[in-house]
Write a protein that holds these residues in place. Structure first.
Motif, PDB file in Angstrom:
ATOM      1  N   ARG A  70       0.834  -1.210   0.000  1.00 48.42           N
ATOM      2  CA  ARG A  70       0.000   0.000   0.000  1.00 48.42           C
ATOM      3  C   ARG A  70       0.867   1.258   0.000  1.00 48.42           C
ATOM      4  O   ARG A  70       0.581   2.235  -0.707  1.00 48.42           O
ATOM      5  CB  ARG A  70      -0.903  -0.016   1.232  1.00 48.42           C
ATOM      6  CG  ARG A  70      -1.875   1.156   1.334  1.00 48.42           C
ATOM      7  CD  ARG A  70      -2.529   1.159   2.697  1.00 48.42           C
ATOM      8  NE  ARG A  70      -1.595   1.588   3.740  1.00 48.42           N
ATOM      9  CZ  ARG A  70      -1.657   1.171   4.998  1.00 48.42           C
ATOM     10  NH1 ARG A  70      -2.567   0.296   5.378  1.00 48.42           N
ATOM     11  NH2 ARG A  70      -0.784   1.639   5.890  1.00 48.42           N
ATOM     12  N   ARG A  71       1.918   1.239   0.787  1.00 46.58           N
ATOM     13  CA  ARG A  71       2.776   2.418   0.878  1.00 46.58           C
ATOM     14  C   ARG A  71       3.617   2.619  -0.371  1.00 46.58           C
ATOM     15  O   ARG A  71       4.158   3.710  -0.575  1.00 46.58           O
ATOM     16  CB  ARG A  71       3.666   2.302   2.121  1.00 46.58           C
ATOM     17  CG  ARG A  71       2.863   2.436   3.412  1.00 46.58           C
ATOM     18  CD  ARG A  71       3.613   1.974   4.639  1.00 46.58           C
ATOM     19  NE  ARG A  71       2.788   2.112   5.842  1.00 46.58           N
ATOM     20  CZ  ARG A  71       3.083   1.598   7.034  1.00 46.58           C
ATOM     21  NH1 ARG A  71       4.210   0.893   7.175  1.00 46.58           N
ATOM     22  NH2 ARG A  71       2.275   1.765   8.060  1.00 46.58           N
ATOM     23  N   ALA A  72       3.715   1.579  -1.188  1.00 44.91           N
ATOM     24  CA  ALA A  72       4.387   1.729  -2.483  1.00 44.91           C
ATOM     25  C   ALA A  72       3.447   2.268  -3.548  1.00 44.91           C
ATOM     26  O   ALA A  72       3.847   2.436  -4.700  1.00 44.91           O
ATOM     27  CB  ALA A  72       4.955   0.389  -2.931  1.00 44.91           C
ATOM     28  N   SER A  73       2.188   2.521  -3.152  1.00 49.16           N
ATOM     29  CA  SER A  73       1.177   3.128  -4.046  1.00 49.16           C
ATOM     30  C   SER A  73       0.903   2.284  -5.282  1.00 49.16           C
ATOM     31  O   SER A  73       0.709   2.806  -6.371  1.00 49.16           O
ATOM     32  CB  SER A  73       1.608   4.550  -4.463  1.00 49.16           C
ATOM     33  OG  SER A  73       1.747   5.375  -3.334  1.00 49.16           O
ATOM     34  N   ILE A  74       0.860   0.955  -5.098  1.00 51.49           N
ATOM     35  CA  ILE A  74       0.520   0.108  -6.229  1.00 51.49           C
ATOM     36  C   ILE A  74      -0.978  -0.196  -6.202  1.00 51.49           C
ATOM     37  O   ILE A  74      -1.665   0.062  -5.222  1.00 51.49           O
ATOM     38  CB  ILE A  74       1.343  -1.194  -6.240  1.00 51.49           C
ATOM     39  CG1 ILE A  74       1.053  -2.026  -4.981  1.00 51.49           C
ATOM     40  CG2 ILE A  74       2.825  -0.883  -6.326  1.00 51.49           C
ATOM     41  CD1 ILE A  74       1.797  -3.343  -4.951  1.00 51.49           C
ATOM     42  N   GLU A  75      -1.500  -0.743  -7.291  1.00 44.17           N
ATOM     43  CA  GLU A  75      -2.929  -0.959  -7.427  1.00 44.17           C
ATOM     44  C   GLU A  75      -3.380  -2.176  -6.624  1.00 44.17           C
ATOM     45  O   GLU A  75      -2.580  -2.997  -6.174  1.00 44.17           O
ATOM     46  CB  GLU A  75      -3.273  -1.145  -8.912  1.00 44.17           C
ATOM     47  CG  GLU A  75      -2.992   0.084  -9.768  1.00 44.17           C
ATOM     48  CD  GLU A  75      -3.757   1.300  -9.280  1.00 44.17           C
ATOM     49  OE1 GLU A  75      -4.982   1.167  -9.011  1.00 44.17           O
ATOM     50  OE2 GLU A  75      -3.143   2.382  -9.155  1.00 44.17           O
ATOM     51  N   LEU A  76      -4.714  -2.303  -6.452  1.00 44.95           N
ATOM     52  CA  LEU A  76      -5.268  -3.371  -5.638  1.00 44.95           C
ATOM     53  C   LEU A  76      -4.853  -4.752  -6.125  1.00 44.95           C
ATOM     54  O   LEU A  76      -4.565  -5.645  -5.324  1.00 44.95           O
ATOM     55  CB  LEU A  76      -6.800  -3.266  -5.604  1.00 44.95           C
ATOM     56  CG  LEU A  76      -7.384  -2.121  -4.758  1.00 44.95           C
ATOM     57  CD1 LEU A  76      -8.901  -2.076  -4.932  1.00 44.95           C
ATOM     58  CD2 LEU A  76      -7.023  -2.286  -3.291  1.00 44.95           C
ATOM     59  N   CYS A  77      -4.835  -4.952  -7.442  1.00 46.26           N
ATOM     60  CA  CYS A  77      -4.451  -6.261  -7.971  1.00 46.26           C
ATOM     61  C   CYS A  77      -3.016  -6.609  -7.584  1.00 46.26           C
ATOM     62  O   CYS A  77      -2.718  -7.752  -7.200  1.00 46.26           O
ATOM     63  CB  CYS A  77      -4.578  -6.276  -9.498  1.00 46.26           C
ATOM     64  SG  CYS A  77      -6.281  -6.268 -10.078  1.00 46.26           S
ATOM     65  N   GLU A  78      -2.125  -5.640  -7.678  1.00 44.52           N
ATOM     66  CA  GLU A  78      -0.733  -5.880  -7.332  1.00 44.52           C
ATOM     67  C   GLU A  78      -0.560  -6.087  -5.824  1.00 44.52           C
ATOM     68  O   GLU A  78       0.304  -6.844  -5.379  1.00 44.52           O
ATOM     69  CB  GLU A  78       0.139  -4.727  -7.818  1.00 44.52           C
ATOM     70  CG  GLU A  78       0.405  -4.718  -9.314  1.00 44.52           C
ATOM     71  CD  GLU A  78      -0.833  -4.386 -10.135  1.00 44.52           C
ATOM     72  OE1 GLU A  78      -1.679  -3.586  -9.651  1.00 44.52           O
ATOM     73  OE2 GLU A  78      -0.985  -4.936 -11.245  1.00 44.52           O
ATOM     74  N   ILE A  79      -1.392  -5.407  -5.040  1.00 44.24           N
ATOM     75  CA  ILE A  79      -1.349  -5.616  -3.595  1.00 44.24           C
ATOM     76  C   ILE A  79      -1.680  -7.072  -3.272  1.00 44.24           C
ATOM     77  O   ILE A  79      -1.023  -7.718  -2.444  1.00 44.24           O
ATOM     78  CB  ILE A  79      -2.325  -4.657  -2.872  1.00 44.24           C
ATOM     79  CG1 ILE A  79      -1.788  -3.220  -2.926  1.00 44.24           C
ATOM     80  CG2 ILE A  79      -2.524  -5.082  -1.418  1.00 44.24           C
ATOM     81  CD1 ILE A  79      -2.714  -2.195  -2.297  1.00 44.24           C
ATOM     82  N   TYR A  80      -2.706  -7.595  -3.934  1.00 47.95           N
ATOM     83  CA  TYR A  80      -3.067  -9.009  -3.727  1.00 47.95           C
ATOM     84  C   TYR A  80      -1.885  -9.916  -4.051  1.00 47.95           C
ATOM     85  O   TYR A  80      -1.547 -10.810  -3.262  1.00 47.95           O
ATOM     86  CB  TYR A  80      -4.274  -9.382  -4.583  1.00 47.95           C
ATOM     87  CG  TYR A  80      -4.460 -10.879  -4.714  1.00 47.95           C
ATOM     88  CD1 TYR A  80      -5.044 -11.616  -3.686  1.00 47.95           C
ATOM     89  CD2 TYR A  80      -4.012 -11.571  -5.848  1.00 47.95           C
ATOM     90  CE1 TYR A  80      -5.182 -12.989  -3.778  1.00 47.95           C
ATOM     91  CE2 TYR A  80      -4.153 -12.942  -5.953  1.00 47.95           C
ATOM     92  CZ  TYR A  80      -4.743 -13.643  -4.915  1.00 47.95           C
ATOM     93  OH  TYR A  80      -4.876 -15.011  -5.010  1.00 47.95           O
ATOM     94  N   HIS A  81      -1.262  -9.732  -5.201  1.00 44.14           N
ATOM     95  CA  HIS A  81      -0.153 -10.606  -5.597  1.00 44.14           C
ATOM     96  C   HIS A  81       1.028 -10.482  -4.647  1.00 44.14           C
ATOM     97  O   HIS A  81       1.709 -11.473  -4.354  1.00 44.14           O
ATOM     98  CB  HIS A  81       0.273 -10.287  -7.034  1.00 44.14           C
ATOM     99  CG  HIS A  81      -0.699 -10.768  -8.062  1.00 44.14           C
ATOM    100  ND1 HIS A  81      -1.065 -12.086  -8.172  1.00 44.14           N
ATOM    101  CD2 HIS A  81      -1.387 -10.105  -9.034  1.00 44.14           C
ATOM    102  CE1 HIS A  81      -1.934 -12.228  -9.157  1.00 44.14           C
ATOM    103  NE2 HIS A  81      -2.151 -11.042  -9.695  1.00 44.14           N
ATOM    104  N   PHE A  82       1.276  -9.277  -4.140  1.00 41.88           N
ATOM    105  CA  PHE A  82       2.378  -9.082  -3.196  1.00 41.88           C
ATOM    106  C   PHE A  82       2.105  -9.851  -1.906  1.00 41.88           C
ATOM    107  O   PHE A  82       2.983 -10.549  -1.381  1.00 41.88           O
ATOM    108  CB  PHE A  82       2.561  -7.589  -2.912  1.00 41.88           C
ATOM    109  CG  PHE A  82       3.833  -7.257  -2.204  1.00 41.88           C
ATOM    110  CD1 PHE A  82       4.992  -6.972  -2.911  1.00 41.88           C
ATOM    111  CD2 PHE A  82       3.888  -7.246  -0.811  1.00 41.88           C
ATOM    112  CE1 PHE A  82       6.183  -6.678  -2.244  1.00 41.88           C
ATOM    113  CE2 PHE A  82       5.060  -6.956  -0.142  1.00 41.88           C
ATOM    114  CZ  PHE A  82       6.207  -6.669  -0.862  1.00 41.88           C
ATOM    115  N   MET A  83       0.898  -9.743  -1.382  1.00 40.03           N
ATOM    116  CA  MET A  83       0.531 -10.478  -0.178  1.00 40.03           C
ATOM    117  C   MET A  83       0.571 -11.984  -0.425  1.00 40.03           C
ATOM    118  O   MET A  83       1.033 -12.758   0.416  1.00 40.03           O
ATOM    119  CB  MET A  83      -0.870 -10.057   0.285  1.00 40.03           C
ATOM    120  CG  MET A  83      -0.977  -8.621   0.750  1.00 40.03           C
ATOM    121  SD  MET A  83      -2.703  -8.115   1.052  1.00 40.03           S
ATOM    122  CE  MET A  83      -3.138  -9.175   2.445  1.00 40.03           C
ATOM    123  N   ASP A  84       0.094 -12.399  -1.593  1.00 37.42           N
ATOM    124  CA  ASP A  84       0.066 -13.820  -1.935  1.00 37.42           C
ATOM    125  C   ASP A  84       1.469 -14.418  -1.927  1.00 37.42           C
ATOM    126  O   ASP A  84       1.701 -15.501  -1.363  1.00 37.42           O
ATOM    127  CB  ASP A  84      -0.589 -13.987  -3.309  1.00 37.42           C
ATOM    128  CG  ASP A  84      -0.692 -15.433  -3.737  1.00 37.42           C
ATOM    129  OD1 ASP A  84      -1.536 -16.158  -3.188  1.00 37.42           O
ATOM    130  OD2 ASP A  84       0.091 -15.835  -4.624  1.00 37.42           O
TER     131      ASP A  84
END
Length: 403
Positions: free
Chosen positions: A241-255
């Motif tokens: 989130r703090r890297a200001s990426i989109e919701l889809c990318e946030i999901y993949h990062f967490m995954d």
């Protein structure tokens, strides 16, 4: 009468006196040890004739207000949030005054950056607008000071802990943002149950400019394993989130973070939302999580169903971002499955229909999201027979639409 070196007449309650009183406390605040914040507030209140000073902090179960100990502070019994003057002050964030035989008992909300740390309770011979203004500002300054020092002491945490807490819950509470935030355009409130034994449920939010970011997660399992997964999931969410990426990318990062740290059968369900508080446009991604509810005019009008991807950790496909435009006053209820899947012994699960029925009873006009979220969580717990075999967490968001 002379109090604190100032003439005890009406000029003592003037704006200039208030500024000097606040300035003295503010000047000393950076060097105050955490255990001296309460006594310093008690000293300041005494200079305006206050006595019987109590600082009451909300317990982690959100059921009682517990007294902070310190020189010059009255301790006494905890105050129930339901049915007490202090509790009314806490829930409404408004002062409550109770006439006494020897004066007035005044309860002032200790507001802290949109949240509320607790309640300041004092007795005065009489109250006027000047006194009310001074007390309001003293309470706010003390709340800010306590918040600033909370990270370097266990004092406030120990005061708020109404019963024994598990190690898993200790980890979860260290992850959480403030349970509530109220800003001009948006308000948010969350409740975790069982408060002293929660393990896999968590949530996080941030208001960056006009955008409110919110994530709710439910890590599989119980105990330390679930708390550890939740820690990794929330840490990955915040980093992305703090890297200001989109919701889809946030999901993949967490995954990826969960998949790399845990066994292949470990997972976290998640809901990630993004609300533009200027326009009311809400976007969300669902990773195997229960769909939120949209509440309008105090009734659930529909579920925010959307295409879901696999839970975090299972390597799901590119998630689809759903969106809706809210109307002013709309509320979004996010929750984990423990809220609706609990069974009474020999009975069917609690179910979403009962959840909706209780929302309709409790979400009434002129009630804050914090009061509704708290009442909803506690009422649902009683309706489930007090059973808590799984974490049961909810977060309520309101978009006011105001500029």
């Amino acid at each position: 009468m002379t109090v604190g070196g100032y003439n005890g007449g009406s000029s003592d309650r003037s704006e200039s006196f208030g500024e000097m009183l606040l300035g003295d406390l503010l000047d000393h605040a950076p060097q105050l040890p955490p255990d001296r914040v309460g006594p310093a507030l008690a000293d300041a209140v005494a200079r305006v004739g206050g006595r019987g000073v109590r600082i009451l902090l909300q317990d982690y179960g959100q059921r009682n207000l517990l007294p902070l100990a310190g020189d010059g502070l009255e301790v006494g019994e905890p105050q129930p949030i339901d049915g007490s003057a202090a509790g009314q002050c806490f829930l409404t964030s408004l002062p409550v005054e109770v006439p006494l035989a020897d004066g007035v008992r005044v309860h002032v909300p200790m507001l802290d950056g949109g949240d509320q740390a607790g309640v300041l309770a004092i007795t005065l011979d009489a109250v006027d607008d000047d006194i009310r203004r001074i007390l309001r500002r003293l309470a706010a300054l003390a709340a800010d000071t306590m918040r600033a020092k909370n990270g370097c002491t266990d004092l406030f945490f120990r005061t708020r802990r109404g019963e024994r807490m598990s190690v898993a819950a200790e980890i979860q509470w260290s992850l959480l943002p403030p349970l509530a935030m109220t800003m001009p355009r948006v308000a948010i409130a969350g409740v975790l149950e069982p408060a002293y034994d929660v393990a896999g449920d968590s949530f996080d939010y941030a208001l960056n400019g006009d955008i409110l970011h919110l994530a709710m997660i439910d890590a599989m399992g119980h105990g330390l394993d679930a708390a550890t997964m939740a820690t990794v999931a929330i840490g990955a969410y915040r980093h992305a989130r703090r890297a200001s990426i989109e919701l889809c990318e946030i999901y993949h990062f967490m995954d990826r973070a969960i998949a790399e740290q845990f066994a292949p059968d470990h997972f976290v369900t998640a809901q990630m939302l993004r609300l533009d508080t200027g326009t009311g446009r809400l976007q969300w991604v669902n990773a195997g999580h229960p769909a939120p509810m949209l509440i309008r005019d105090h009734r659930v009008i529909h579920r925010l169903h959307s295409p879901t991807t696999l839970p975090v950790g299972f390597g799901g496909d590119q998630p689809q971002v759903s969106h809706v435009v809210l109307e002013p006053g709309d509320r979004i209820l996010c929750f984990t499955d423990g809220l609706v899947e609990e069974h009474k012994i020999g009975h069917q699960e609690f179910g979403e229909d009962q959840l909706i029925n209780w929302v309709h009873r409790l979400d009434r006009a002129d009630r804050s999201v914090r009061a509704v979220a708290r009442d909803l969580s506690h009422t649902l717990g009683r309706a489930r027979g007090g059973a808590t075999t799984d974490d049961a967490t909810l977060v309520l968001v309101e978009w006011s639409g105001q500029n």
